[in-house]
Motif scaffolding. Sequence first.
Motif, PDB file in Angstrom:
ATOM      1  N   UNK A 544       0.851  -1.160  -0.270  1.00 22.41           N
ATOM      2  CA  UNK A 544      -0.066   0.028   0.470  1.00 22.41           C
ATOM      3  C   UNK A 544       1.160   1.454  -0.211  1.00 22.41           C
ATOM      4  N   UNK A 545       1.516   1.198   0.969  1.00 22.63           N
ATOM      5  CA  UNK A 545       2.226   2.864   0.788  1.00 22.63           C
ATOM      6  C   UNK A 545       3.745   2.534   0.211  1.00 22.63           C
ATOM      7  N   UNK A 546       3.744   1.096  -0.178  1.00 25.58           N
ATOM      8  CA  UNK A 546       5.422   1.499  -1.438  1.00 25.58           C
ATOM      9  C   UNK A 546       5.405   0.396  -2.508  1.00 25.58           C
ATOM     10  N   UNK A 547       4.542  -0.387  -2.522  1.00 24.82           N
ATOM     11  CA  UNK A 547       4.719  -0.708  -4.369  1.00 24.82           C
ATOM     12  C   UNK A 547       3.252  -0.024  -4.978  1.00 24.82           C
ATOM     13  N   UNK A 548       2.492   0.674  -4.166  1.00 26.02           N
ATOM     14  CA  UNK A 548       1.784   1.108  -5.531  1.00 26.02           C
ATOM     15  C   UNK A 548       2.730   2.584  -5.447  1.00 26.02           C
TER      16      UNK A 548
END
Length: 612
Positions: A544-548
Amino acid sequence: MFSVALSDHVKHIEFPCVCTIQIHLPCLALRGNRIQRTALLHMFLLALSFAYFAKALSGSYMKSTITQLERRFDIPSYLIGVIDGSFEIGNLLVIAFVSYFGAKLHRPKIIAVGCVLMSIGTFIIALPHFIIGRYEFETSVRRDQNSSFNPAPCRVDSSVDRTQAGKVPHVPAAGCVQTISVVGPVFGYLLGSLCAKIYVDIGFVKMETISITPADSRWVGAWWLGYLIAGVITLISAIPFWFLPRSLPVAGTRLSDKCTQEQTSFIKHSPSLKHKYPADEHTSFIEMAKDFIPTLKSLLTHPVYLIYLCVTVIQLNSLIGMVTYKPKYIEQHFRQSASKANFLMGVINIPAVALGMFSGGLLMKRLKLNIMGAARFAFSTSLIGYILSLFFFAMSCENAKVAGVTLPYDGLDEISYDQHSAVTSCYSGCFCSLSDWDPVCGENGITYVSPCLAGCTASSGSGKNTVFSNCSCVGVAGNFTASTGQCLHKDDCDNMFPYFLALSVITSFIISLGGTPGYMLLIRCIKPQLKSLALGFHALATRTLAGIPAPIYFGAIIDTTCLKWGQKRCGGLGACRIYNTTAYRFMLKKKERNILFLFQLLYFISLELLNV
């Protein structure tokens, strides 16, 4: 989607635990039961490893096709970041719940369903190639060898509105499974390298009529072919899971106290199983969900887990942004083809990461590091990697010499980034479109945006062998020629490129050394009954906070360094044709440095908490 979520949970489970068993059955039956259990276990691990290989191959292949997709569909980097980030969005809907309920349901069949869904999704990604028209790139070259007509690049009698055509668009600003998950990207990038060499419309057009090469910024490889191959592999990986049992049988009636709750939860009819909902009980979702919120609250109030979660989110922002756009960086900065950039990622960078992870785990075992030692080791390797990454700022290549974009038409050495500076007197009699990108290389070693903007009035030959003549902007006498494609000034880049690769490999290896110890820190600081949810929530948070977001804002940063934008046929911003490589390097590396600095700070805080 489901397979990604559940496999993140399952891959860290040790099946089965080696426990002391009190024998109450005949020796023959006991031996047969052990053989059956061992065979099922090996089959499960083999199937799970192959599923992870398929998942990793698909994910890495997607990252290897970003430049192909940009050019094929005329979209900027930030939008490619949205597409790449959307690969993780589906996980968000199910990952936490699959991680929580997965231990209580039929795991193999859930993984099989997830593999089938991923396979279908991969096929859908390739679908646009078959439902839209053929790829058409801007060119002034005669494609038909049998034709004797050679159009004049300089159209003096054209009715084209140069002001409108030249309008610049607005720019918006643990184990064998873990090893297999690293091996998958190697084959993903190698597949990307192979497909990038093949023209996108192979089999639908005559290749002798194609006037561009893989080194051209307009070249689009057969991006769709790799998705079909990845989809078939993912579909095959689902087959074994349909034939696996819900749980493994045990040979005895008593297990050692050394077995953890999570380890025994996969063993059928385990007397020592203390889990509230055993794997073979058919309980309702409502009953299983009663403890979800209290359990999640207990997890998030754990200070070490919370700090480590923040640390990995920050670190992955840097790593995901780097991995996503590193092939593109190699292409643009060191003027390599997409095929070569993907090949180097697959055979140099990814193996360095795999070797680092394996070596980190080996060192942790040899040094017998406890939880505090593992944290210090991970902190030290990340700090060394951060210091080494600063040397990337010194590894530069000059901008490509493009008249009217990076160089003025008068031949001076001063740099001009004014996109309107292409208008000059040497082709004032021609009606040229300033939005086209059809580069030619003049005899003076300077690239021109198009034959028309080079002042060429005649051409001969066809396809890649086309030669433009009487190019008034190339020479004063007006009798100089130009050939198709950009001029390749790679002397400075060729000398610097090996040092870049060496530093990249060393940095990747050192940073990945702390991967396994850092992960063991996560495992050991959590109670066994919370481990499953902890891993699932960790995967949820990092996606949620890195991959996207990371591919999106890294792509937006890259877009700010574009010097020449393409324009869609239907209007609007297209793909970038050429970048300011100096600004590209500083903007991208500065962002990575700032993220890594914050990562170091939080890691230091987590060490202090462990001391307390």
